[in-house]
Design an enzyme around this catalytic site. Structure first.
Site, short mmCIF file in Angstrom:
data_model
loop_
_atom_site.label_atom_id
_atom_site.label_comp_id
_atom_site.label_asym_id
_atom_site.label_seq_id
_atom_site.Cartn_x
_atom_site.Cartn_y
_atom_site.Cartn_z
N ALA A 65 0.86 -1.18 0.00
CA ALA A 65 0.00 0.00 0.00
C ALA A 65 0.90 1.23 0.00
O ALA A 65 2.06 1.17 0.43
CB ALA A 65 -0.89 -0.02 1.22
N GLU A 111 -0.30 -9.54 -0.66
CA GLU A 111 -1.71 -9.89 -0.42
C GLU A 111 -2.51 -9.87 -1.73
O GLU A 111 -3.40 -10.69 -1.93
CB GLU A 111 -2.32 -8.92 0.60
CG GLU A 111 -1.74 -9.14 1.99
CD GLU A 111 -2.11 -8.05 2.98
OE1 GLU A 111 -1.93 -6.85 2.63
OE2 GLU A 111 -2.56 -8.37 4.09
N1 DAK Z 1 4.64 3.26 -0.61
C1 DAK Z 1 5.05 4.44 -1.15
N2 DAK Z 1 6.20 4.57 -1.84
C2 DAK Z 1 6.97 3.50 -1.98
C3 DAK Z 1 6.62 2.23 -1.45
C4 DAK Z 1 5.38 2.13 -0.74
N3 DAK Z 1 4.93 0.98 -0.23
N4 DAK Z 1 7.60 1.35 -1.76
C5 DAK Z 1 8.52 2.03 -2.46
N5 DAK Z 1 8.16 3.31 -2.60
C6 DAK Z 1 8.87 4.38 -3.31
C7 DAK Z 1 10.07 4.87 -2.52
O1 DAK Z 1 9.65 5.81 -1.56
C8 DAK Z 1 10.89 5.46 -3.61
O2 DAK Z 1 10.36 6.73 -3.95
P1 DAK Z 1 11.31 8.03 -4.14
O3 DAK Z 1 12.12 8.13 -2.90
O4 DAK Z 1 12.14 7.67 -5.35
O5 DAK Z 1 10.37 9.15 -4.36
C9 DAK Z 1 10.65 4.55 -4.79
O6 DAK Z 1 9.44 3.86 -4.48
C10 DAK Z 1 11.74 3.49 -4.97
O7 DAK Z 1 11.90 2.83 -3.74
P2 DAK Z 1 13.32 2.70 -3.00
O8 DAK Z 1 14.20 3.86 -3.33
O9 DAK Z 1 13.05 2.46 -1.55
O10 DAK Z 1 13.90 1.39 -3.71
P3 DAK Z 1 14.90 0.33 -3.10
O11 DAK Z 1 15.26 -0.56 -4.23
O12 DAK Z 1 16.00 0.99 -2.32
O13 DAK Z 1 14.05 -0.51 -2.03
C11 DAK Z 1 12.08 -1.70 -1.26
C12 DAK Z 1 12.96 -1.29 -2.47
C13 DAK Z 1 10.85 -2.43 -1.81
C14 DAK Z 1 12.86 -2.65 -0.36
C15 DAK Z 1 11.68 -0.42 -0.47
O14 DAK Z 1 11.13 0.54 -1.38
C16 DAK Z 1 10.65 -0.70 0.59
O15 DAK Z 1 10.97 -1.21 1.66
N6 DAK Z 1 9.40 -0.31 0.34
C17 DAK Z 1 8.32 -0.39 1.29
C18 DAK Z 1 7.83 -1.81 1.40
C19 DAK Z 1 6.75 -1.92 2.45
O16 DAK Z 1 6.95 -1.64 3.65
N7 DAK Z 1 5.55 -2.37 2.05
C20 DAK Z 1 4.45 -2.57 2.93
C21 DAK Z 1 3.60 -1.33 2.98
S1 DAK Z 1 2.27 -1.50 4.16
C22 DAK Z 1 -5.37 -1.97 3.76
C23 DAK Z 1 -4.98 -3.04 2.99
C24 DAK Z 1 -3.63 -3.32 2.81
C25 DAK Z 1 -2.67 -2.55 3.42
C26 DAK Z 1 -3.05 -1.50 4.19
C27 DAK Z 1 -4.40 -1.19 4.38
N8 DAK Z 1 -6.75 -1.65 3.98
C28 DAK Z 1 -7.75 -2.47 3.28
C29 DAK Z 1 -7.17 -0.55 4.73
C30 DAK Z 1 -1.27 -2.84 3.18
C31 DAK Z 1 -0.27 -2.24 3.84
C32 DAK Z 1 1.06 -2.30 3.29
O17 DAK Z 1 1.31 -2.85 2.23
#
Ligand code: DAK
Length: 257
Positions: A65, A111
Site C-alpha cells: 500500500a 496480499e
Molecule cells: N509506498 C510508497 N512509496 C513506496 C513504497 C510504498 N509501499 N515502496 C517504495 N516506494 C517508493 C520509494 O519511496 C521510492 O520513492 P522516491 O524516494 O524515489 O520518491 C521509490 O518507491 C523506490 O523505492 P526505494 O528507493 O526504496 O527502492 P529500493 O530498491 O531501495 O528498495 C524496497 C525497495 C521495496 C525494499 C523499499 O522501497 C521498501 O521497503 N518499500 C516499502 C515496502 C513496504 O513496507 N511495504 C508494505 C507497505 S504496508 C489496507 C490493505 C492493505 C494494506 C493497508 C491497508 N486496507 C484495506 C485498509 C497494506 C499495507 C502495506 O502494504
C-alpha cells in the site's frame, strides 16, 4: 473510466491488467485500487474474456500500500476510505485470476498476489509482509491467506520479522506455482491463461468457487457445495458439447453457455 495507474490489454480471451506506477514500485494508492477494481469488474463481466492476468513490471509487482498516503491517516479516515470493500470485490472476481510476479510483492502487494488463483513468479520475485517494520500488521488478508498457503510457522516468521523470501523459497513453501526466468514470467502466465481460456468457462468459474469454498467451510459443507455445482454443470451446453466432442473424437467448442 480512463486509467492513469494501470494498463489494460486484451489478447484473445485473456485480459491483462498491468499495475503502472513504476516510480514508486507500483505502490497501491487509492487511485490505483479504484482503477484496478473497475478494470477487474469490467473484465469479469465481459463474456469474451475467460481468464485475467494481473502483473507489474520486472522490478516490482507491487511494494505494498502507498505508505505516503497512509502515514497520517486516522482510523476514521481508513474506515471512510472503505478500502476493504475494494479488496472484497477482488476476492469475488469469478473468473480465474493469475498473478505474474517479478520483483517486489510486499505487504498489500503480496496480499494482492494471494488474491489470485495461480501465481507465476520470476526468479527475481521477492515476497514479504513487512508491515511490522512500519508499526502495523497485514490488513488485506495476509495473516489468513499466507498461513493457509505456507503454514503457521513460516507465516509467523514472515509476519513477525517482516523479512522477505526469494522466489525459490516461495516455491518450496507452496506460495507460488512455479518460478521461471525473468524474461519468461509473463509469457508463462499467458500460456497458462490461454490453456484455461480454452476450457469451459462456466465450469472454470464454478470450479474456482468450489476450491475457494474449501477455505471457509467444513469438509462436509464443502462436499455438499461441490455436489450442487457439479449437478448445475449438467445444465450447461458446454457439458453436452464437451462430452459429445470426446465421444466423437474431436476438440470441443465451448461457448460459455
Ligand atoms: N509506498 C510508497 N512509496 C513506496 C513504497 C510504498 N509501499 N515502496 C517504495 N516506494 C517508493 C520509494 O519511496 C521510492 O520513492 P522516491 O524516494 O524515489 O520518491 C521509490 O518507491 C523506490 O523505492 P526505494 O528507493 O526504496 O527502492 P529500493 O530498491 O531501495 O528498495 C524496497 C525497495 C521495496 C525494499 C523499499 O522501497 C521498501 O521497503 N518499500 C516499502 C515496502 C513496504 O513496507 N511495504 C508494505 C507497505 S504496508 C489496507 C490493505 C492493505 C494494506 C493497508 C491497508 N486496507 C484495506 C485498509 C497494506 C499495507 C502495506 O502494504
Amino acid at each position: 473510466m480512463a486509467y492513469t495507474t494501470i494498463l489494460v490489454t486484451r489478447e484473445d480471451r485473456v485480459g491483462i491488467i498491468t499495475l503502472n506506477r513504476p516510480d514508486v514500485l507500483n505502490a497501491l494508492n487509492l487511485q490505483l485500487m479504484e482503477e484496478l477494481v473497475d478494470a477487474l469488474d469490467t473484465l469479469d463481466r465481459d463474456e469474451t474474456i475467460r481468464c485475467i492476468i494481473l502483473t507489474g513490471n520486472d522490478r516490482a509487482f507491487a511494494a505494498g500500500a502507498d505508505i505516503r498516503e497512509m502515514a497520517e491517516a486516522s482510523p476514521v479516515e481508513l474506515l471512510l476510505r472503505n478500502q476493504f470493500a475494494r479488496w472484497d470485490r477482488i476476492r469475488r472476481v469469478s473468473k480465474p485470476l493469475i498473478a505474474a510476479v517479478s520483483g517486489y510483492a510486499l505487504g498489500g502487494g503480496c496480499e494482492l498476489a494471494m488474491h489470485c488463483d495461480i501465481i507465476i513468479a520470476s526468479e527475481t520475485a521477492r515476497f514479504g509482509q513487512p508491515e511490522i517494520n512500519l508499526g502495523i500488521m497485514p490488513g488485506a488478508g495476509g495473516t489468513q491467506r499466507l498461513t493457509r498457503a505456507i503454514g503457521k510457522y513460516r507465516a509467523m516468521e514472515m509476519v513477525l520479522t517482516g523479512r522477505m523470501i526469494t522466489a525459490r523459497q516461495a516455491e518450496a513453501w507452496g506460495l507460488v506455482n512455479r518460478v521461471v526466468p525473468v524474461e519468461l514470467y509473463l509469457e508463462e502466465a499467458k500460456r497458462v491463461a490461454r490453456e484455461i481460456a480454452a476450457r469451459a468457462p462456466v465450469a472454470a468459474r464454478l470450479a474456482k468457487a468450489s476450491v475457494l469454498k474449501s477455505f471457509d467451510t467444513t469438509i462436509e459443507g464443502g462436499l455438499d457445495y461441490e455436489r450442487m455445482l457439479f449437478y448445475l454443470l449438467f445444465a450447461t451446453e458446454d457439458q453436452k458439447e464437451g462430452m459429445r466432442a470426446f465421444l466423437e473424437k474431436r476438440q470441443p467448442e465451448f461457448t460459455g453457455r
